[in-house]
Motif scaffolding. Structure first.
Motif, PDB file in Angstrom:
ATOM      1  N   ASP A   9       0.853  -1.186   0.000  1.00  0.00           N
ATOM      2  CA  ASP A   9       0.000   0.000   0.000  1.00  0.00           C
ATOM      3  C   ASP A   9       0.890   1.238   0.000  1.00  0.00           C
ATOM      4  O   ASP A   9       1.440   1.614   1.036  1.00  0.00           O
ATOM      5  CB  ASP A   9      -0.917  -0.006   1.225  1.00  0.00           C
ATOM      6  CG  ASP A   9      -1.831   1.207   1.287  1.00  0.00           C
ATOM      7  OD1 ASP A   9      -1.910   1.970   0.300  1.00  0.00           O
ATOM      8  OD2 ASP A   9      -2.480   1.384   2.329  1.00  0.00           O
ATOM      9  N   LYS A  11       0.049   4.211  -0.216  1.00  0.00           N
ATOM     10  CA  LYS A  11      -0.578   5.351   0.448  1.00  0.00           C
ATOM     11  C   LYS A  11      -0.201   5.429   1.923  1.00  0.00           C
ATOM     12  O   LYS A  11      -0.350   6.468   2.545  1.00  0.00           O
ATOM     13  CB  LYS A  11      -2.090   5.291   0.282  1.00  0.00           C
ATOM     14  CG  LYS A  11      -2.510   5.496  -1.159  1.00  0.00           C
ATOM     15  CD  LYS A  11      -3.998   5.417  -1.326  1.00  0.00           C
ATOM     16  CE  LYS A  11      -4.325   5.556  -2.805  1.00  0.00           C
ATOM     17  NZ  LYS A  11      -5.718   5.347  -3.083  1.00  0.00           N
ATOM     18  N   ASP A  12       0.282   4.332   2.480  1.00  0.00           N
ATOM     19  CA  ASP A  12       0.724   4.310   3.872  1.00  0.00           C
ATOM     20  C   ASP A  12       2.170   4.807   3.909  1.00  0.00           C
ATOM     21  O   ASP A  12       3.121   4.024   3.933  1.00  0.00           O
ATOM     22  CB  ASP A  12       0.600   2.907   4.450  1.00  0.00           C
ATOM     23  CG  ASP A  12       0.911   2.845   5.934  1.00  0.00           C
ATOM     24  OD1 ASP A  12       1.434   3.834   6.486  1.00  0.00           O
ATOM     25  OD2 ASP A  12       0.624   1.802   6.548  1.00  0.00           O
ATOM     26  N   GLU A  13       2.328   6.120   3.881  1.00  0.00           N
ATOM     27  CA  GLU A  13       3.658   6.707   3.772  1.00  0.00           C
ATOM     28  C   GLU A  13       4.510   6.465   5.009  1.00  0.00           C
ATOM     29  O   GLU A  13       5.723   6.346   4.908  1.00  0.00           O
ATOM     30  CB  GLU A  13       3.561   8.198   3.456  1.00  0.00           C
ATOM     31  CG  GLU A  13       3.046   8.437   2.052  1.00  0.00           C
ATOM     32  CD  GLU A  13       3.018   9.894   1.655  1.00  0.00           C
ATOM     33  OE1 GLU A  13       3.101  10.782   2.541  1.00  0.00           O
ATOM     34  OE2 GLU A  13       2.903  10.148   0.446  1.00  0.00           O
ATOM     35  N   GLN A  14       3.891   6.366   6.164  1.00  0.00           N
ATOM     36  CA  GLN A  14       4.674   6.110   7.378  1.00  0.00           C
ATOM     37  C   GLN A  14       5.335   4.731   7.311  1.00  0.00           C
ATOM     38  O   GLN A  14       6.515   4.579   7.624  1.00  0.00           O
ATOM     39  CB  GLN A  14       3.806   6.225   8.626  1.00  0.00           C
ATOM     40  CG  GLN A  14       4.645   6.149   9.882  1.00  0.00           C
ATOM     41  CD  GLN A  14       3.968   6.762  11.088  1.00  0.00           C
ATOM     42  OE1 GLN A  14       2.852   7.220  11.016  1.00  0.00           O
ATOM     43  NE2 GLN A  14       4.655   6.764  12.206  1.00  0.00           N
ATOM     44  N   LEU A  15       4.583   3.734   6.878  1.00  0.00           N
ATOM     45  CA  LEU A  15       5.146   2.390   6.715  1.00  0.00           C
ATOM     46  C   LEU A  15       6.217   2.395   5.625  1.00  0.00           C
ATOM     47  O   LEU A  15       7.292   1.804   5.799  1.00  0.00           O
ATOM     48  CB  LEU A  15       4.050   1.376   6.377  1.00  0.00           C
ATOM     49  CG  LEU A  15       4.516  -0.048   6.116  1.00  0.00           C
ATOM     50  CD1 LEU A  15       5.161  -0.647   7.372  1.00  0.00           C
ATOM     51  CD2 LEU A  15       3.357  -0.908   5.636  1.00  0.00           C
TER      52      LEU A  15
END
Length: 91
Positions: A9, A11-15
């Protein structure tokens, strides 16, 4: 055949950032593929040739990955990447 990174994903920029900092090559590839097309367009604005733009892009992403631990999740990740790319390009 699906590539491994197609299941990530983006869109999960933190990950994405965390995994890149941990030197996860798969996530680094995803990060690069996410931002490289726009950053190449930025580099072309400063370059005299396609080859020079590619050099700027490569140098810029080396700097991005070396400094990713400094990103504080304040503001746009794309904007932060763009700032580093531009600074590396005009050095």
């Amino acid at each position: 055949m699906k590539r491994k990174y197609e299941n990530i994903d983006i869109k999960d920029e933190q990950l994405l950032v965390t995994k890149c900092i941990e030197d996860d090559r798969l996530y680094q590839e995803v990060f690069y593929k996410k931002f490289a097309p726009k950053m190449y367009a930025v580099c072309k604005n400063y370059a005299e040739s396609r080859d020079e733009a590619m050099d700027f892009l490569q140098d810029g992403f080396v700097s991005v990955f070396n400094n990713l631990h400094k990103y504080r999740f304040e503001g746009s990740l794309e904007g932060w990447v763009r700032k580093i790319i531009v600074f590396r390009t005009i050095e």
